[in-house]
Write an enzyme that holds these catalytic residues in place. Sequence first.
Site, PDB file in Angstrom:
ATOM      1  N   CYS A  34       0.806  -1.218   0.000  1.00  0.00           N
ATOM      2  CA  CYS A  34       0.000   0.000   0.000  1.00  0.00           C
ATOM      3  C   CYS A  34       0.837   1.264   0.000  1.00  0.00           C
ATOM      4  CB  CYS A  34      -0.899   0.051   1.235  1.00  0.00           C
ATOM      5  SG  CYS A  34      -1.806  -1.454   1.529  1.00  0.00           S
ATOM      6  N   GLY A  60       0.407  -0.048  -4.940  1.00  0.00           N
ATOM      7  CA  GLY A  60      -0.848  -0.786  -4.874  1.00  0.00           C
ATOM      8  C   GLY A  60      -1.815  -0.279  -5.915  1.00  0.00           C
ATOM      9  N   ASN A 135      -0.136   1.226   5.691  1.00  0.00           N
ATOM     10  CA  ASN A 135       0.706   0.428   4.815  1.00  0.00           C
ATOM     11  C   ASN A 135       1.488  -0.501   5.729  1.00  0.00           C
ATOM     12  OD1 ASN A 135       3.908   1.131   3.260  1.00  0.00           O
ATOM     13  ND2 ASN A 135       2.533  -0.568   2.846  1.00  0.00           N
ATOM     14  N   GLY A 136       1.430  -1.773   5.437  1.00  0.00           N
ATOM     15  CA  GLY A 136       2.146  -2.726   6.279  1.00  0.00           C
ATOM     16  C   GLY A 136       1.257  -3.908   6.546  1.00  0.00           C
ATOM     17  N   TYR A 275      13.310  -3.242  -4.861  1.00  0.00           N
ATOM     18  CA  TYR A 275      12.215  -3.313  -5.835  1.00  0.00           C
ATOM     19  C   TYR A 275      11.063  -2.346  -5.564  1.00  0.00           C
ATOM     20  CZ  TYR A 275       7.944  -5.001  -8.046  1.00  0.00           C
ATOM     21  OH  TYR A 275       6.772  -5.071  -8.739  1.00  0.00           O
TER      22      TYR A 275
HETATM   23  P1  AMP Z   1       8.557 -14.076 -10.778  1.00  0.00           P
HETATM   24  O1  AMP Z   1       8.193 -13.864 -12.206  1.00  0.00           O
HETATM   25  O2  AMP Z   1       7.465 -14.747 -10.001  1.00  0.00           O
HETATM   26  O3  AMP Z   1       9.872 -14.734 -10.566  1.00  0.00           O
HETATM   27  O4  AMP Z   1       8.672 -12.628 -10.109  1.00  0.00           O
HETATM   28  C1  AMP Z   1       9.828 -11.857 -10.319  1.00  0.00           C
HETATM   29  C2  AMP Z   1       9.471 -10.552 -10.949  1.00  0.00           C
HETATM   30  O5  AMP Z   1       8.416  -9.935 -10.218  1.00  0.00           O
HETATM   31  C3  AMP Z   1      10.646  -9.610 -10.964  1.00  0.00           C
HETATM   32  O6  AMP Z   1      10.789  -9.111 -12.266  1.00  0.00           O
HETATM   33  C4  AMP Z   1      10.291  -8.516  -9.978  1.00  0.00           C
HETATM   34  O7  AMP Z   1      10.572  -7.251 -10.521  1.00  0.00           O
HETATM   35  C5  AMP Z   1       8.810  -8.667  -9.733  1.00  0.00           C
HETATM   36  N1  AMP Z   1       8.483  -8.666  -8.289  1.00  0.00           N
HETATM   37  C6  AMP Z   1       9.238  -9.062  -7.263  1.00  0.00           C
HETATM   38  N2  AMP Z   1       8.582  -8.934  -6.093  1.00  0.00           N
HETATM   39  C7  AMP Z   1       7.361  -8.454  -6.390  1.00  0.00           C
HETATM   40  C8  AMP Z   1       6.201  -8.087  -5.629  1.00  0.00           C
HETATM   41  N3  AMP Z   1       6.183  -8.220  -4.307  1.00  0.00           N
HETATM   42  N4  AMP Z   1       5.126  -7.606  -6.283  1.00  0.00           N
HETATM   43  C9  AMP Z   1       5.136  -7.490  -7.622  1.00  0.00           C
HETATM   44  N5  AMP Z   1       6.191  -7.810  -8.398  1.00  0.00           N
HETATM   45  C10 AMP Z   1       7.286  -8.288  -7.806  1.00  0.00           C
END
Ligand code: AMP
Length: 502
Positions: A34, A60, A135-136, A275
Amino acid sequence: MTDAANPAGNAHIPPGGIMLTSNPFDDDKLHEECGVFGVYGHSDPAALTALGLHALQHRGQQAAGIVTYDGEQFHAHRGLGQVGENFSSRDVIQRLPGKAAIGHCRYATTGEVALRNVQPLFADFEFGGLAICHNGNLTNSYHLRRQLVRRGSLFQSTSDTEVIVHLIATSLKDNVEDRVIDALRQVEGAYSLVALTQTGLIGVRDPLGVRPLVLGRLGDAWILASETCALDIIGANFERDVEPGELIVIDAAGLHSRKPFEPVRKRLCVFEYIYFARPDSVVDGIGVYETRKRIGAELARESHVSADIVIPVPDSGVPAAIGYAAECKLPFELGIIRNHYVGRTFIEPTDQIRHLGVKLKHNVNKNEIKGKRVILVDDSIVRGTTSTKIVEMFRHAGAAEVHMRISSPPTGHSCFYGIATPERQDLLASHMNVDEIAKFIGVDSLAFVSIDGLYRAMGEAKRDAMAPRFCDACFTGDYPIPLIDRDAGKVSTQLSLLTETA
Ligand code: AMP
């Protein structure tokens, strides 16, 4: 904010097939990440809040809400979808008059039933009205909720923010501020919270400061926001970070600050830098973009491999790839072009659609990569869906070699403090070593930055195992806040019998 009804992930599916209760770590159901924003002392607080939420949209994208107070009455507008879908019309903003406002954007449950969970939440108390959002993620909200329900609290939503609302309502303290403190002393977890009362604006950051919260000024007005990029969009000046464990009250008398919790060592979430936060934000005094470049440089120093070009996985891999390419003196090229009009693959509900999403989102810039030895840089591997698809596209486009470098250590543990991650067994790194992941995603070589390399990029000599500077639980499994609900076992309860359509 999370769904307190079912912390352990046993989703209850009613006869109509709509998910009522779910788990933040289950990708098919609820995501909770969030952004929060608050303004006090401005003639157009709703418009400022809408702009602030626009800048925080990356935190979000499934629901947004704003509540204002005009001196007599609170006004609320909440909706599913992105900020722009809910707050771009002048009519909506005009229906939100006042001198103070708070707003929220979040990932939410799928389907219409989510509407009652959309924040800010509002309640009429003995002392007057109060709107609140956070947020949290609280780690004992299920436990508290059960106690409250037993004592007669009637919950309207399944969100853990409502637990705070009921704790405020049942507190015996005699003013709002002390009631909020009383409530927060009972909760465990990570929260950066903003609340709007009839007298002012309240901002609180949990004792460890896991999630960010900043204070800004726009003329005479005060601003609270999850990130500095939300101050930039409205031209506000950054004053300072709200400190871990600090409660700020802004009212007609100005700003006053308290530290009402037992002091503990702060543990900001390191994943904000990797990220989650926007690269143009400065989190706790450290620039996110610069940090990502430094992590990329560390990664190159740790695990460089002979290649022709460095290519980022857009957008989150870009700064790390710039740092990597500069360090190893290789050309940096945009070998993947991203379609900006498709949502994040991570929020798609089924595996099938998630795969489709990746194809919709990314296309390989064939001319740049044909016959080349490529180093791909991304920020993280969660399930491996993104990497697998992208590597396949590179092979198909004729890359001679495909090497993957990741600007975080392997994500082997779920986050319980407000970043949406799947259940542990769905995290590739929870059950595969680096070689196995490399094989799974189909690369010639794979390396993750080491945990010490990550800390070096943050300015430390290495991770201090006795006193780590950040929350890095998703990489180390070292959870700094007790996981009370999770440790209580897999408990599922049907706390709501209502399905609702918008
Ligand atoms: P995956 O495709 O499941 O391995 O997710 C990795 C990708 O998702 C990477 O390119 C990250 O930039 C992105 N990512 C990592 N953590 C999150 C998150 N919590 N929410 C959304 N995207 C994420």
